[in-house]
Design a protein around this motif. Structure first.
Motif, PDB file in Angstrom:
ATOM      1  N   GLU A 139      -6.260  17.966  -0.095  1.00  0.00           N
ATOM      2  CA  GLU A 139      -4.794  17.699  -0.337  1.00  0.00           C
ATOM      3  C   GLU A 139      -4.055  18.454   0.754  1.00  0.00           C
ATOM      4  O   GLU A 139      -4.719  19.859   0.753  1.00  0.00           O
ATOM      5  CB  GLU A 139      -4.052  18.635  -2.106  1.00  0.00           C
ATOM      6  N   LYS A 140      -3.147  18.084   1.379  1.00  0.00           N
ATOM      7  CA  LYS A 140      -2.368  19.215   2.605  1.00  0.00           C
ATOM      8  C   LYS A 140      -1.342  18.750   3.182  1.00  0.00           C
ATOM      9  O   LYS A 140      -0.839  17.785   1.963  1.00  0.00           O
ATOM     10  CB  LYS A 140      -3.375  17.709   3.988  1.00  0.00           C
ATOM     11  N   MET A 141      -0.389  19.088   3.451  1.00  0.00           N
ATOM     12  CA  MET A 141       0.807  19.724   3.955  1.00  0.00           C
ATOM     13  C   MET A 141       1.293  18.664   4.483  1.00  0.00           C
ATOM     14  O   MET A 141       2.420  17.725   3.954  1.00  0.00           O
ATOM     15  CB  MET A 141       1.267  20.560   4.964  1.00  0.00           C
ATOM     16  N   GLY A 142       0.295  17.394   5.261  1.00  0.00           N
ATOM     17  CA  GLY A 142       1.014  15.970   5.740  1.00  0.00           C
ATOM     18  C   GLY A 142      -0.328  15.110   6.096  1.00  0.00           C
ATOM     19  O   GLY A 142      -1.105  15.287   5.366  1.00  0.00           O
ATOM     20  N   ILE A 143       0.665  13.556   7.218  1.00  0.00           N
ATOM     21  CA  ILE A 143      -0.749  13.043   7.368  1.00  0.00           C
ATOM     22  C   ILE A 143      -1.486  12.932   6.205  1.00  0.00           C
ATOM     23  O   ILE A 143      -2.828  12.212   5.767  1.00  0.00           O
ATOM     24  CB  ILE A 143      -2.104  13.410   8.603  1.00  0.00           C
ATOM     25  N   HIS A 144      -0.861  12.182   5.149  1.00  0.00           N
ATOM     26  CA  HIS A 144      -0.991  12.139   3.852  1.00  0.00           C
ATOM     27  C   HIS A 144      -2.212  10.605   3.354  1.00  0.00           C
ATOM     28  O   HIS A 144      -2.972  10.106   3.320  1.00  0.00           O
ATOM     29  CB  HIS A 144      -0.222  11.722   2.492  1.00  0.00           C
ATOM     30  N   GLY A 145      -1.476   9.761   4.251  1.00  0.00           N
ATOM     31  CA  GLY A 145      -2.488   8.205   4.893  1.00  0.00           C
ATOM     32  C   GLY A 145      -3.889   8.423   5.233  1.00  0.00           C
ATOM     33  O   GLY A 145      -4.879   7.394   5.708  1.00  0.00           O
ATOM     34  N   ASN A 146      -4.023   9.849   5.829  1.00  0.00           N
ATOM     35  CA  ASN A 146      -5.551   9.841   6.630  1.00  0.00           C
ATOM     36  C   ASN A 146      -6.279  10.508   5.435  1.00  0.00           C
ATOM     37  O   ASN A 146      -5.665  11.427   5.420  1.00  0.00           O
ATOM     38  CB  ASN A 146      -5.564  10.023   8.414  1.00  0.00           C
ATOM     39  N   SER A 147      -7.106  10.124   5.181  1.00  0.00           N
ATOM     40  CA  SER A 147      -8.028  10.813   4.684  1.00  0.00           C
ATOM     41  C   SER A 147      -8.853  11.842   5.547  1.00  0.00           C
ATOM     42  O   SER A 147      -9.637  11.839   6.372  1.00  0.00           O
ATOM     43  CB  SER A 147      -9.453  10.313   4.131  1.00  0.00           C
ATOM     44  N   THR A 148      -8.843  13.128   5.379  1.00  0.00           N
ATOM     45  CA  THR A 148      -9.243  14.248   5.388  1.00  0.00           C
ATOM     46  C   THR A 148     -10.409  14.452   4.460  1.00  0.00           C
ATOM     47  O   THR A 148     -10.345  15.402   3.404  1.00  0.00           O
ATOM     48  CB  THR A 148      -7.976  15.511   6.049  1.00  0.00           C
TER      49      THR A 148
END
Lengths: 592, 592
Positions: B254-263
């Motif tokens: 769960e990130k602050m941003g770039i949610h469309g990229n799967s980290t």
């Protein structure tokens, strides 16, 4: 999960070593001896760490939910709110006759920093209640005070402020919300307000909305705006609650942060409202709230920087990565802690030196508020009125930048929500916007406050600096590291003010194009002044043979860092200001 | 919803008026005439505006979802990915033999700016594929190239880079992932990698992971790290896909941003891997990816600043609020547009002058990459190697700040997710962190690149500046506004480099404590140089009687703004650098 430890030691230092509060001739200050403030701060610190801080990520994750007109706050918020209210924390500085404790604002400010650091979204529920109560206290009739204040002091009822409408925020003269006079002296309020923090929630029995609206037939623009008390539930003669009033929450906004606070679209459909203060003088009454809220926003900038810094520091000490170039510091471990690296130090020192300077500035500002309100001191009022946009604009901008620096210390983990550092930046971001966006603060400072009463207040500020420099001119321990840099920075500020005076009348844009830089330049000089005052106090303590030598030596080193590495920013701001309007205004609007 | 218009006019100006690309003696550059680059850029711009930009908020809102080991990307991503791949956009600069178009990197960079601005999270899927393909191209065996490159160029298979582990990011010498040699020459890879962008998803048939791991028995630390190709699905002799390999996604962060990229957290459980490049020389091979990824990250900073600025500009023109102090500009309306206000101008000019300067810097950097790779020019390689950390660190820091400024123009609406401005700041934030946090870039710059080959590269940089100044010294139109400020800023940079040389050997911390400031000081000088070059080009066009006078005059005004209001920051950075290590390192780690 991030943790929070209240900076009580530092607050005690500022209150007593620097500001010497119990010796000040301000009503109520004599009681503020070390033991008393320590007891209050320790207790508030405990609640912050143990109750509010653990709820901070909960609020961020769960947010507020609107269902069938009812707003559900995050798990645990209601119970914590009850605990804070029962402790009397929300009414610390309200009058005793309404259930308050009549303590000076300065103490409330220190406590508010802790609460805000631990949980900004949560603390806004109380903060707005306090601000609304202050406005009623200042402008309400006896009956209005009677009706609302005790309940608000106890946080049985909370408060809100309703200014913004979809088409106007800063320019409130364009407001459309109407207030139709009724035969019984009340008004029917109709219109839509947006961005209403704590606008609807499940934590209190009633919500007292203070609403700006326009009485038909009044003057155009901002001069035709009045302020109204609009309770969510009607209040009967005996103080008990009656019918639901015609006000409702239409929507909760999805925001970047402060998810634990419900930011509402509020619809007023012929809601019953009561005039607060005079007709068409709504802005004056609202400014009682606004000024308090602006100082409060500045405090939030500082507060988020503090909690972000605390956690960055912990991480920098724990996380092993790389080696000290001057020789391993943790030779038995696989790597040294991050804190050995100079660039991590640079970041931590930027944060620490800002935070401690800002805290002192904040508390000095609070002292001026007390001196003005409790001591009826017009000079103090002028000075804090001048500095309010600086506190708001500078501390929120810098505070935000510090949360970004703190997040950066975590590397990739700083970007992952689980670690909590992202929340600090997202929450801190709002303080640069609300209560008047920082550009508006700069406009207020340069366009209004600077020239007010023929520049009397800014001259009073320079006098404060000059007096301090004069008083300490023989002090060789202070001279090179503190007095000389302060003098240079203050000279930059004076040069900027002179530039505005010489050019602003003829070319208003020459002043306005430099307004933002001036706000930051002013902020740096204020922090420089506070660091010089803190250094003097630290030297005095060391000379007196304090047992807490480490604290004072650290204070001096931190101050030296600020003076060497942060304060020289004044020259850059001055250069930008002196470049005038031309570079900024060179393009036609169409040419961008 | 935000919109995006590709800055093709500005790119054409930089490519042709400033860099004069088709006249450069770099293989492939002769084809880059105005018509050709225009056709490519217009087409890429169309895809950016019409396909990628509308998906940007979708990606932010929906994010990626992991269910039963499968990652679902946001609605529309797969279809858009197919469209981009079919257009050949991902293989613009890859060799023709693998299905690429063999175009210069400079053109790919311009296109990548557009794609990134329109949708950073989406573009990362291709960006990492490109970086992985470059590493295979540079270090792979013929068979490896044969097996992977065509598929990757077509984006039928995507790529990833796997460096970070839970306990180490920057300090990769601590890596634990193991690679056990097998009899058939392959390796069994076991370990956990975190923060793997595009690690698992549903947009391609196969994913080619490039994984750093340690072969048992090799040297300790970073010198014992090797690079492996680990496909998600095994690739059969005939190129078709076989069994699933022992690699799986354990979690999406769960990130602050770039949610469309799967980290992703990637778990390697005895997965089959193939050595890429030499044993224990993994970092060298990985740096082919890293350098590209660092320049790419810098480009993302610029790209997010651009789209944020475009939308802030639109809002500033549309939103009516307040009046121009010099007289109403929209007298028939209820208020003037925001853009009349000097402080809004200051903000827009800060953004615009950064963006255009950064774009020129970026494309000049890309030219150097081409000159180095295609032209085998060692001097160009040295220069771009020196400037890579500046491109990465300065452009991402400043780019982020610009998204914050742009968000601020929106006032309260900037904080509401619906308006989209928050996403730009949240997405831009990661570029300061990944591909080596910016503090690590500063360390690379000052600790490694500056002194490399006896300081040859930085001297070459100064030579570039000096030559430019010399060539134009008689040009009165440029002198005051461009040449003099560039000279002053460059002098500050030289003074800083001299300070490091004089103090860094004896006291390494004296250099490292100033490394971050040096990176920013360097960045400003680079942008100052680019603005001076752009001003010269604009003057030339105006003197030649260009029909597009407005564009060139705007360019000059924007450049003057940068030189007057942004470039003087170099003096502040120098002052901070020259204060040395003492203020930064004064405290013991325990004293904080």
């Amino acid at each position: 999960m991030p943790s929070y430890t209240a900076p009580t030691r530092d607050m005690q230092f500022i209150l007593h070593d620097v500001l010497d509060v119990s010796e000040q001739d301000i009503p109520g200050y004599a009681e503020l001896d070390r033991d008393f403030t320590s007891a209050v701060l320790e207790e508030a610190g405990k609640i912050s760490s143990e109750v509010l801080s653990p709820l901070n990520p909960v609020g961020d994750t769960e947010g507020c939910v609107l269902e069938n007109g009812v707003v559900r706050t995050p798990t645990g918020f209601k119970a914590a709110f009850d605990q804070v209210c029962e402790g009397g924390w929300t009414a610390l500085d309200l009058p005793e006759e309404y259930g308050g404790q009549d303590m000076p604002y300065i103490l409330g400010t220190a406590v508010a920093e802790m609460f805000s650091a631990a949980n900004q979204a949560f603390t806004m529920y109380q903060g707005l209640t306090h601000a609304a109560a202050s406005a009623i206290l200042a402008h309400g009739t006896d009956q209005q005070k009677e009706t609302y204040l005790s309940k608000m002091a106890a946080c049985e009822w909370t408060g809100t402020m309703n200014l913004t409408e979809p088409h106007c925020g800063t320019d409130l003269g364009m407001m459309r919300t109407r207030a139709e006079p009724q035969d019984d002296g009340s008004f029917k309020i109709t219109g839509q307000k947006i961005f209403i923090s704590s606008g609807e929630h499940d934590m209190a029995d009633n919500i007292i909305h203070l609403v700006l609206a326009r009485i038909p037939g009044g003057p155009e623009g901002i001069k035709g705006v009045s302020l109204f008390i609009v309770p969510k539930f009607m209040v009967k003669e005996d103080g008990s609650l009656g019918d639901r009033n015609g006000v409702s929450c239409g929507k909760i906004e999805e925001k970047m942060g402060i998810h634990g606070n419900s930011t509402c679209v509020m619809n007023y459909d012929g809601a019953t409202g009561y005039l607060l203060g005079q007709e068409h003088k709504g802005m004056r009454a609202m400014f009682t709230m606004m000024n308090e809220a602006r100082i409060g926003a500045g405090m939030q900038g500082l507060a988020q920087a503090e909690i972000a810094y605390q956690n960055a520091l912990t991480y920098a000490r724990d996380r092993l990565q790389g080696r000290d170039v001057t020789g391993a510091k943790n030779p038995d471990g696989p790597a040294d802690p991050l804190i050995v690296h100079p660039d991590i130090r640079r970041s931590l020192m930027d944060q620490k030196s800002f935070i401690e300077g800002a805290r002192a500035f904040m508390l000095w500002g609070a002292e001026l508020v007390d001196r003005s309100h409790r001591g009826n001191d017009a000079a103090a009022e002028g000075l804090i009125s001048l500095m309010t946009p600086v506190i708001k604009g500078f501390l929120t901008d810098e505070g935000y930048d510090m949360t970004v620096l703190a997040q950066q210390v975590y590397g990739g983990h700083g970007y992952i929500e689980e670690w909590g550092m992202s929340q600090f930046t997202r929450d801190a971001r709002i303080a640069m916007i609300y209560e008047g966006a920082n550009g508006v603060q700069a406009l207020d400072l340069v366009g209004r406050k600077l020239a007010q009463d023929s520049g009397k207040h800014v001259m009073a500020f320079f006098e404060v600096v000059k007096t301090f420099l004069k008083e300490n001119e023989g002090d060789e321990a202070l001279k090179k590291d503190f007095l000389d840099p302060l003098k240079a920075a203050s000279k930059d500020l004076q040069a900027a003010a002179t530039f505005f005076m010489q050019n602003g009348m003829k070319t208003p844009n020459a002043a306005l194009a430099g307004s933002y830089d001036f706000m930051h330049l002013f902020g740096h000089v204020c922090l420089g002044l506070m660091w010089a005052r803190m250094a003097r106090a630290a030297h005095a303590a060391l000379e007196a043979g304090t047992p807490d030598e480490a604290f004072y030596k650290t204070k001096l080193a931190t101050g030296r860092f600020y003076m060497k590495r942060r304060l020289p920013a004044t020259a850059l701001h001055l250069a930008r200001i002196e470049s005038g309007a031309e570079p900024v205004m060179a393009l036609d609007a169409e040419a961008f």
